[in-house]
Design an enzyme around this catalytic site. Sequence first.
Site, PDB file in Angstrom:
ATOM      1  N   GLY A   1      30.886  -7.185 -23.879  1.00 18.05           N
ATOM      2  CA  GLY A   1      32.075  -6.437 -23.491  1.00 18.05           C
ATOM      3  C   GLY A   1      31.794  -5.029 -23.009  1.00 18.05           C
ATOM      4  O   GLY A   1      30.668  -4.684 -22.687  1.00 18.05           O
ATOM      5  N   SER A   2      32.859  -4.232 -22.982  1.00 11.92           N
ATOM      6  CA  SER A   2      32.812  -2.908 -22.365  1.00 11.92           C
ATOM      7  C   SER A   2      31.888  -1.954 -23.112  1.00 11.92           C
ATOM      8  O   SER A   2      31.757  -1.999 -24.335  1.00 11.92           O
ATOM      9  CB  SER A   2      34.218  -2.324 -22.351  1.00 11.92           C
ATOM     10  OG  SER A   2      34.158  -0.932 -22.158  1.00 11.92           O
ATOM     11  N   THR A   3      31.285  -1.032 -22.361  1.00 10.29           N
ATOM     12  CA  THR A   3      30.424   0.002 -22.940  1.00 10.29           C
ATOM     13  C   THR A   3      31.210   0.924 -23.870  1.00 10.29           C
ATOM     14  O   THR A   3      30.613   1.634 -24.673  1.00 10.29           O
ATOM     15  CB  THR A   3      29.791   0.861 -21.840  1.00 10.29           C
ATOM     16  OG1 THR A   3      30.822   1.335 -20.992  1.00 10.29           O
ATOM     17  CG2 THR A   3      28.800   0.058 -21.023  1.00 10.29           C
ATOM     18  N   VAL A   4      32.537   0.927 -23.743  1.00  2.00           N
ATOM     19  CA  VAL A   4      33.353   1.753 -24.632  1.00  2.00           C
ATOM     20  C   VAL A   4      33.176   1.315 -26.092  1.00  2.00           C
ATOM     21  O   VAL A   4      33.411   2.079 -27.025  1.00  2.00           O
ATOM     22  CB  VAL A   4      34.842   1.677 -24.212  1.00  2.00           C
ATOM     23  CG1 VAL A   4      35.708   2.560 -25.090  1.00  2.00           C
ATOM     24  CG2 VAL A   4      34.989   2.093 -22.771  1.00  2.00           C
TER      25      VAL A   4
END
Lengths: 253, 389
Positions: free
Chosen positions: A57-60
């Site tokens: 998933g997202s790097t966030v």
Amino acid sequence: MILEGRAISPGRAEGEVLLIEEDFSFLGGVDPASGELRVGPGGNVRGRVLAFPRGKGSTVGSYTIFDLASRGLGPAAVINSSAETIVTTGAVISGIPLVDKVDISVLRSGDLAAVDGDAGTVELRGVGLREVVTGVVQRGTEVLIMRRSDEVSYFPGMWGGVSGRIEEGESPKQAAIRELEEETGLDAALLREGEPFLVRGGDTIWRVHPLLFSAEGEPRINWEHSEHRWIPPSALPEDSVPRLDEVLRRLGL
Amino acid sequence: MELTAAEQRMLDGEEGEGVRKAMELVVALGRIYGAQDLVPISSAHISGVSYKTIGDGGISYLEHVSKESKVRVPSTLNPSGMDSQRWREMGVEEGFARKQLHIIELYARMGVDTTCSCTPYLAGNLPRQGEHVAWAESSALSMVNSMVGARTNREGGPGALAAAIAGRTANYGLHLDENRAPTVIIDADIDGSLFQHSLLGQAVGSAIGNGIPYFRGIRPDWEEAKIMAAAMAASGAVAMFHVEGATPEAADQDLSGLETMHIGEAELTEAQDSLTGTEDIELIAFGCPHLSEREVREMAAFLEGKEKRSDVTVWFCTSRQVRDSMPREVAILERFGPVLADTCMVVTPVEGLFERSASDSAKACNYLPTLCSQKVRCDSFEKLMEVLL
């Protein structure tokens, strides 16, 4: 017992394992307000040793881990099959130990695990290790399987290969030849050994060493088995012992 | 991993907590990818700036790091969520703006140059050939790998920041010669326009994923290369490319055994169609990646003396350096729409302002639907100008 893995994020911590069987993203996968899991088995990540195959998933997601940890809601440690950038980044910036290259299929939610992110190990408290061999006998294009009798302690009534514990001071090869003699009476020649792997059952983890033998003639089975068959390796019965297919795979069958 | 004595001392905390933590991250990321050692870097470019993308978790992380750390190599920032001066005009809300300015201030405290641009190589952060750097921003890192011959992997935001604080990064991937070789030859048959380079990048990225293309049939200038690099990194994960007779490492490559892929009119049309979901638009955004001086000059020359005859909004996105250095050209563009600095159409909250937007950048057209909930039209500058004039 101690599982050997690879040190990724330093530090040591212990806690109860929470096992998620799918790849996992902290962004979306955890409620940031409470630490409750929104996926997999549910439960709260706070103070747990979180085990999952790989981050996604997202790097966030890295910041989500930091945010949880800075509010005391983060996991105590993380165990991965294969670490990637996002979870690794989140673990390191949050001071959470991370070990990867661990076979997480042998973990169970509720196990008490001590993760050492410097040594790259996971100690499972109250779980013992047994070294065992599984010998497969090949005759032409077929392999020998035997049905385990009702007298044996593990997996009675199920189909398996030649198996048994490795005794103190024995090599896997010596153990397999001894078991082969006891269980089949066959005069067999060792063809090759496969990479060992782990199987979990109750409070025990078996390290299974696969070995392949060739032999002629029919086995003379003892009390441990009730019947035998020669089958193509692709035709394992449904009621085989756990991971017998993995034994065959590791022997190149 | 083998560390020098100096690196080991940094990892042991002898240069402070901030350096220790940065080293821990650099080393951990290196372990994942099997790095044998670290390499000193000459610069960093850091993503993770827009409040829209990093959120409150990102702010609390930066607050923490900025207390104990300073960067030790020249470092620049990626675009932020708004123009730091003209955010009200953009329709950005007060609360968002306050947090965004705080994020930039946190980076400034660490010594990062707060020019927020995806083209730092046009704004004073230009590595030299052979230098190791730690860059985030997929288009920019592909440009310095390919057009300059500097060496960087696809760093993430915290990884690039840690490398900047530690002054080194893990030595694996594109830092090593053997991983910079092409994986496929692209035989490009295009008309040479900027927009066709954008579509070429889209088609190649979709086809080859994270491969390294070796182009024949094109001679891109920096503007054409940057829009193509951006597209390849968005539709795929291309971090480096070679162009025959043009890029610095192209001549050294062994092409034997490589497959050749032809990209022509049919593939470009398919790429454009795959990115277009509306004809009718409310916003036209240029400058993904940020417009160069030359692009601003050419757009101003084209628009000088013309009148806007449509209520469609136009944004021109560029770096602060370019905007400040070209007041005459900027004034011409401003008659059509704002020339925005520090930000772009992808990282600002476009979704609160518009529903249908257009760009000549395939990269922007990849991200506008997912990050900004837009219906998109991907078209050339000339075609989009027909809507406006």
